[in-house]
Write an enzyme that holds these catalytic residues in place. Structure first.
Site, short mmCIF file in Angstrom:
data_model
loop_
_atom_site.label_atom_id
_atom_site.label_comp_id
_atom_site.label_asym_id
_atom_site.label_seq_id
_atom_site.Cartn_x
_atom_site.Cartn_y
_atom_site.Cartn_z
N GLY A 248 11.85 0.14 5.08
CA GLY A 248 12.57 -0.83 4.29
C GLY A 248 12.87 -2.20 4.82
O GLY A 248 13.40 -3.00 4.07
N PRO A 291 8.48 2.17 8.59
CA PRO A 291 8.14 0.87 8.03
C PRO A 291 6.76 0.88 7.38
O PRO A 291 5.81 1.42 7.94
CB PRO A 291 8.15 -0.05 9.25
CG PRO A 291 7.81 0.85 10.39
CD PRO A 291 8.43 2.18 10.06
N TYR A 334 6.92 -6.11 -11.11
CA TYR A 334 8.26 -6.43 -10.59
C TYR A 334 8.59 -7.91 -10.63
O TYR A 334 9.62 -8.30 -10.07
CB TYR A 334 8.38 -6.02 -9.11
CG TYR A 334 7.81 -4.70 -8.70
CD1 TYR A 334 8.27 -3.50 -9.25
CD2 TYR A 334 6.82 -4.63 -7.71
CE1 TYR A 334 7.75 -2.29 -8.82
CE2 TYR A 334 6.31 -3.41 -7.28
CZ TYR A 334 6.78 -2.24 -7.85
OH TYR A 334 6.27 -1.05 -7.42
N CYS A 361 -7.52 -8.18 -19.76
CA CYS A 361 -7.23 -8.43 -21.17
C CYS A 361 -5.79 -8.03 -21.44
O CYS A 361 -5.52 -7.02 -22.11
CB CYS A 361 -8.17 -7.63 -22.04
SG CYS A 361 -9.85 -8.06 -21.68
N1 LLP Z 1 9.75 5.83 3.51
C1 LLP Z 1 10.01 6.24 2.28
C2 LLP Z 1 10.54 7.58 2.07
C3 LLP Z 1 9.75 5.40 1.18
O1 LLP Z 1 10.02 5.82 -0.05
C4 LLP Z 1 9.22 4.10 1.41
C5 LLP Z 1 8.95 3.21 0.30
C6 LLP Z 1 8.95 3.72 2.73
C7 LLP Z 1 9.23 4.61 3.76
C8 LLP Z 1 8.37 2.39 3.08
O2 LLP Z 1 9.21 1.34 2.73
P1 LLP Z 1 8.84 -0.17 3.18
O3 LLP Z 1 9.01 -0.25 4.67
O4 LLP Z 1 7.42 -0.42 2.80
O5 LLP Z 1 9.78 -1.00 2.43
N2 LLP Z 1 5.62 -0.29 -4.68
C9 LLP Z 1 6.82 -1.01 -4.27
C10 LLP Z 1 7.42 -0.42 -3.04
C11 LLP Z 1 7.88 0.99 -3.22
C12 LLP Z 1 8.46 1.52 -1.95
C13 LLP Z 1 8.81 2.94 -2.11
N3 LLP Z 1 9.15 3.58 -0.90
C14 LLP Z 1 6.46 -2.46 -4.03
O6 LLP Z 1 5.32 -2.83 -4.29
O7 LLP Z 1 7.32 -3.26 -3.65
#
Ligand code: LLP
Length: 431
Positions: A248, A291, A334, A361
């Site tokens: 995150g 991450p 989004y 389209c």
């Molecule tokens: N761990 C878990 C359990 C997760 O659900 C996620 C992301 C991550 C790690 C990785 O999070 P990050 O470091 O990438 O923020 N499709 C959306 C993002 C969905 C993220 C869902 N979970 C987008 O395009 O912004």
């Protein structure tokens, strides 16, 4: 420039990792995903080192494959000392095909089917992140049949809202992932897990959201998890060896976004954790992070060929590109912000306010609205920056468009890592 691996050369072309993007598009075609391997490795090292220096031994980052997933990536991740979070048999398959060691895979998913569980066990994934009671029962049984004891972490929801986009926020209580602490259900989940003979419970997992810029929400999660861990120690004598705090940390998509201090955040988090453990006289657990975005987003960009400008008099000007929501659905989904630059004309004044539209389209097929560009001409090149996360993995074949190729750039050289789809690929599954 948004990141230090981007520059402009004498011809006024955007360069990435020292390579001319116009030349890349000529050699490999467009649309094209470009991934700067040096930046990717730098991002991995930032996490590996910060966790190694600040957290107990055995703490390390797991790359979240949902952000980016192809065979060649896993070779790099392994070399850089990363583990990996996988969410489906397809991700497991890809990681293993890329030579990634199964024991460093952590298998997620809120609805792992019996086939998924069997596949992961037979692939010897290191750890399951168990989402719910049904999975506990099935996993225990399937492990028993195979005569193994499977390592697991239990996914709990601390009920934190880090104020990110609703759709990508997974730490609130009311969501389909994990078991909530506040309702008392997580305590029953732990009791159930500890009673299973074929499972080794190593600790807890929580994921509070995505695109989070500071350490505070993670510190809040640690407080809640430690209180919970303490209660579980009192109830069952169980001591959590590992805390997985999920993914995150955010990235800068726009110049106006803050720069994220990842080592600083991890240091703050470590201090907070140690202090919390000291207050409770709780052994400091190993920390895992997951991450995704912050490892790959800024290592990537997408190149598009411009088709032309269409001005709707009295309304706005559309610049059309030869890709769109098929290779990057994030604006359509989004309204995600991106920095778009005229890769072939970086030194020209950006005097035209325009909207970049894809070729699908569908009127929602936009890449970005109301941005400033020069008067773009047919065959100019546009670059959308920071597309390394959640573009390739969320791509589709809508309108039967072929998915772009992905090239990796390292030490001034480019190599094809994923080839462009062909029309034959489009019908490969059609009988
Ligand atoms: N761990 C878990 C359990 C997760 O659900 C996620 C992301 C991550 C790690 C990785 O999070 P990050 O470091 O990438 O923020 N499709 C959306 C993002 C969905 C993220 C869902 N979970 C987008 O395009 O912004």
């Amino acid at each position: 420039m948004l990141y230090d691996n981007l520059a402009v050369n004498e011809q006024g072309h955007l360069t990435v990792g020292g390579l001319d993007t116009v030349a890349l598009a000529e050699e490999f075609g467009a649309p094209l995903y470009v991934l700067d391997e040096d930046k990717l490795r730098e991002n991995c090292r930032t996490y590996v080192q910060a966790l190694r220096e600040n957290m107990p031994e055995g703490s390390y980052p797991l790359f979240a494959g949902k952000a980016l997933c192809f065979k060649g990536l896993y070779l790099v991740l392994n070399e850089e000392g990363m583990g990996a979070d996988v969410v489906s048999p397809g991700e497991i398959y890809t990681a293993l095909a890329g030579g990634f060691p199964a024991e460093k895979l952590y298998f997620h998913g809120n609805n792992k089917t019996d086939e998924d569980i069997a596949y992961a066990l037979d692939s010897h994934v290191g750890c399951f992140i168990v989402d719910n009671h049904q999975e506990l029962a099935r996993l225990d049984e399937a492990a028993g049949v195979r005569g193994i004891r499977q390592r697991v972490l239990l996914r709990v929801t601390p009920g934190i809202d880090p104020h990110t986009l609703q759709a990508i926020n997974t730490g609130r209580i009311d969501c389909q992932f994990g078991v909530p602490i506040e309702t008392g259900q997580a305590a029953r989940f732990v009791a159930d897990a500890l009673s299973r003979k074929n499972l080794i419970v190593e600790g807890f997992h929580s994921h509070i959201g995505s695109q989070i810029f500071e350490a505070e929400p993670f510190c809040d999660a640690v407080d809640i998890l430690l209180d919970f861990a303490q209660a579980m120690r009192q109830a069952h004598g169980f001591v959590a060896e590992t805390l997985n705090l999920g993914g995150g940390f955010g990235v800068r998509y726009l110049e106006s976004d803050p720069v994220v201090d990842i080592p600083g955040n991890i240091r703050a988090l470590a201090q907070h954790l140690r202090q919390g453990c000291a207050e409770k006289d709780y052994p400091v657990p190993k920390v895992l992070l997951e991450p995704g975005r912050s490892i790959v987003a800024n290592a990537g960009l997408t190149l598009y060929r411009v088709g032309g400008i269409k001005t709707i008099e009295g309304y706005r000007s559309y610049v059309t590109v030869n890709g769109g929501m098929t290779d990057n659905p994030r604006y359509a989904l989004y309204k995600a912000p991106y920095t778009v630059v005229p890769a072939s004309r970086m030194n020209d004044a950006r005097e035209v306010t325009c909207t970049v539209a894809g070729r699908c389209c569908e009127s929602g097929d936009l890449i970005q609205e109301n941005i400033q560009l020069p008067e773009m001409q047919r065959d100019d090149l546009l670059a959308v920056l920071t597309t390394g996360a959640y573009n390739f993995t969320m791509a589709s074949n809508y309108n039967r468009l072929c998915r772009p190729a992905l090239v990796m750039v390292r030490n001034g050289k480019a190599r094809l890592a994923v080839r462009r789809q062909t029309f034959a690929d489009l019908v490969a599954c059609d009988l």
